[in-house]
Design an enzyme around this catalytic site. Structure first.
Site, PDB file in Angstrom:
ATOM      1  N   GLY A  80     -91.827 -29.457 -74.911  1.00 60.52           N
ATOM      2  CA  GLY A  80     -92.222 -28.086 -74.613  1.00 60.52           C
ATOM      3  C   GLY A  80     -91.118 -27.148 -75.051  1.00 60.52           C
ATOM      4  O   GLY A  80     -89.942 -27.522 -75.065  1.00 60.52           O
ATOM      5  N   GLN A  85     -86.550 -19.323 -75.474  1.00 61.10           N
ATOM      6  CA  GLN A  85     -85.542 -20.300 -75.894  1.00 61.10           C
ATOM      7  C   GLN A  85     -85.149 -20.149 -77.364  1.00 61.10           C
ATOM      8  O   GLN A  85     -84.169 -20.745 -77.801  1.00 61.10           O
ATOM      9  CB  GLN A  85     -86.047 -21.731 -75.645  1.00 61.10           C
ATOM     10  CG  GLN A  85     -86.122 -22.088 -74.164  1.00 61.10           C
ATOM     11  CD  GLN A  85     -86.635 -23.496 -73.966  1.00 61.10           C
ATOM     12  OE1 GLN A  85     -87.834 -23.723 -74.011  1.00 61.10           O
ATOM     13  NE2 GLN A  85     -85.740 -24.441 -73.761  1.00 61.10           N
ATOM     14  N   CYS A 124     -84.066 -30.093 -70.088  1.00 64.86           N
ATOM     15  CA  CYS A 124     -84.410 -28.848 -70.766  1.00 64.86           C
ATOM     16  C   CYS A 124     -83.631 -28.783 -72.078  1.00 64.86           C
ATOM     17  O   CYS A 124     -82.438 -29.091 -72.103  1.00 64.86           O
ATOM     18  CB  CYS A 124     -84.038 -27.668 -69.867  1.00 64.86           C
ATOM     19  SG  CYS A 124     -84.381 -26.070 -70.622  1.00 64.86           S
ATOM     20  N   LEU A 125     -84.299 -28.381 -73.152  1.00 71.40           N
ATOM     21  CA  LEU A 125     -83.629 -28.300 -74.457  1.00 71.40           C
ATOM     22  C   LEU A 125     -82.504 -27.268 -74.457  1.00 71.40           C
ATOM     23  O   LEU A 125     -81.633 -27.300 -75.323  1.00 71.40           O
ATOM     24  CB  LEU A 125     -84.646 -27.975 -75.562  1.00 71.40           C
ATOM     25  CG  LEU A 125     -85.684 -29.065 -75.857  1.00 71.40           C
ATOM     26  CD1 LEU A 125     -86.700 -28.571 -76.879  1.00 71.40           C
ATOM     27  CD2 LEU A 125     -85.032 -30.355 -76.324  1.00 71.40           C
ATOM     28  N   HIS A 166     -92.719 -25.630 -66.092  1.00 73.20           N
ATOM     29  CA  HIS A 166     -91.355 -25.499 -66.609  1.00 73.20           C
ATOM     30  C   HIS A 166     -91.293 -24.389 -67.668  1.00 73.20           C
ATOM     31  O   HIS A 166     -90.425 -23.518 -67.627  1.00 73.20           O
ATOM     32  CB  HIS A 166     -90.923 -26.853 -67.203  1.00 73.20           C
ATOM     33  CG  HIS A 166     -89.581 -26.872 -67.860  1.00 73.20           C
ATOM     34  ND1 HIS A 166     -88.553 -27.690 -67.443  1.00 73.20           N
ATOM     35  CD2 HIS A 166     -89.092 -26.196 -68.937  1.00 73.20           C
ATOM     36  CE1 HIS A 166     -87.489 -27.489 -68.217  1.00 73.20           C
ATOM     37  NE2 HIS A 166     -87.787 -26.598 -69.139  1.00 73.20           N
ATOM     38  N   GLU A 167     -92.252 -24.420 -68.609  1.00 77.23           N
ATOM     39  CA  GLU A 167     -92.245 -23.424 -69.698  1.00 77.23           C
ATOM     40  C   GLU A 167     -92.568 -22.024 -69.187  1.00 77.23           C
ATOM     41  O   GLU A 167     -92.000 -21.038 -69.651  1.00 77.23           O
ATOM     42  CB  GLU A 167     -93.209 -23.834 -70.814  1.00 77.23           C
ATOM     43  CG  GLU A 167     -92.952 -25.216 -71.432  1.00 77.23           C
ATOM     44  CD  GLU A 167     -91.511 -25.464 -71.846  1.00 77.23           C
ATOM     45  OE1 GLU A 167     -90.801 -24.488 -72.191  1.00 77.23           O
ATOM     46  OE2 GLU A 167     -91.079 -26.631 -71.803  1.00 77.23           O
ATOM     47  N   HIS A 170     -89.582 -20.359 -67.930  1.00 73.32           N
ATOM     48  CA  HIS A 170     -88.735 -19.799 -68.986  1.00 73.32           C
ATOM     49  C   HIS A 170     -89.134 -18.361 -69.327  1.00 73.32           C
ATOM     50  O   HIS A 170     -88.281 -17.540 -69.651  1.00 73.32           O
ATOM     51  CB  HIS A 170     -88.849 -20.630 -70.272  1.00 73.32           C
ATOM     52  CG  HIS A 170     -87.890 -21.784 -70.331  1.00 73.32           C
ATOM     53  ND1 HIS A 170     -86.527 -21.625 -70.245  1.00 73.32           N
ATOM     54  CD2 HIS A 170     -88.098 -23.115 -70.484  1.00 73.32           C
ATOM     55  CE1 HIS A 170     -85.939 -22.818 -70.342  1.00 73.32           C
ATOM     56  NE2 HIS A 170     -86.863 -23.742 -70.489  1.00 73.32           N
TER      57      HIS A 170
END
Ligand code: ZN
Length: 199
Positions: A80, A85, A124-125, A166-167, A170
């Protein structure tokens, strides 16, 4: 969101042989992953804490952004990726919960949230080296638009539901360290703190 190793769908070499070609492919994948991560905003970057704005133009720019985000998500070996991000403050994210391929949701809104929750580790990236337990609803229904501006409604069960929550966070500047317990937050912040370089 970073790849969850508990749900790894990549195949390991069962026989355990490390062929030269496999090793080369792995080295190339790792190089692509590092390159992608370098283009994804990392913890400490202000964009990760900002509120994203509603998308109003469903044009080629938006579709190019979606394509770029999907490519970055793949290269980074994530499941994701939210626009914030990559430093774009627009309400959209891409995700890939299963083998059906990547999906993009623009202006996502949760219209139904199941009462049942589960706590699982998330990565998380944008927070390299951090995995913390986060409690999420196990079922959500999202409504939004696809990149062409057509209406979209998706029902998601535990794994996909976790990714989209989660996304969505963000897009409101919320990170997994805000959602975990004090002990794990402390540990995560110690990992994320820039290391002092001794010369
Ligand atoms: Zn994330």
């Amino acid at each position: 969101m970073a790849h969850d190793h508990d749900h790894d769908h990549e195949h390991e070499d069962e026989a355990g042989h490390e062929h030269e070609e496999d090793a080369q492919a792995a080295a190339e994948a790792e190089a692509r992953r590092r390159l992608a991560l370098a283009q994804i905003r990392q913890y400490g970057d202000a964009a990760l804490r900002l509120q994203a704005h509603e998308v109003t133009e469903f044009d080629d720019d938006l579709r190019r952004l979606v394509e770029r985000m999907i490519a970055l998500m793949h290269d980074a070996q994530g499941i994701g990726l939210a626009a914030t991000q990559v430093g774009v403050l627009r309400r959209l994210f891409v995700f890939e919960p299963d083998e059906e391929g990547p999906r993009a949701i623009v202006n996502p809104v949760v219209v139904e949230r199941g009462e049942e929750t589960a706590t699982e580790e998330e990565g998380c990236l944008s927070l390299q080296g951090v995995r913390v337990p986060v409690e999420r609803a196990t079922r959500v229904v999202l409504e939004g638009k696809d990149p062409n501006g057509d209406d979209l409604r998706v029902e998601l069960e535990p794994y996909g539901a976790r990714i989209v929550q989660h996304e969505l966070d963000h897009l409101d500047g919320v990170l997994i360290i805000d959602r975990t317990d004090d002990e794990h937050r402390k540990e995560a912040l110690a990992t994320l703190r820039p290391r002092v370089v001794l010369r």
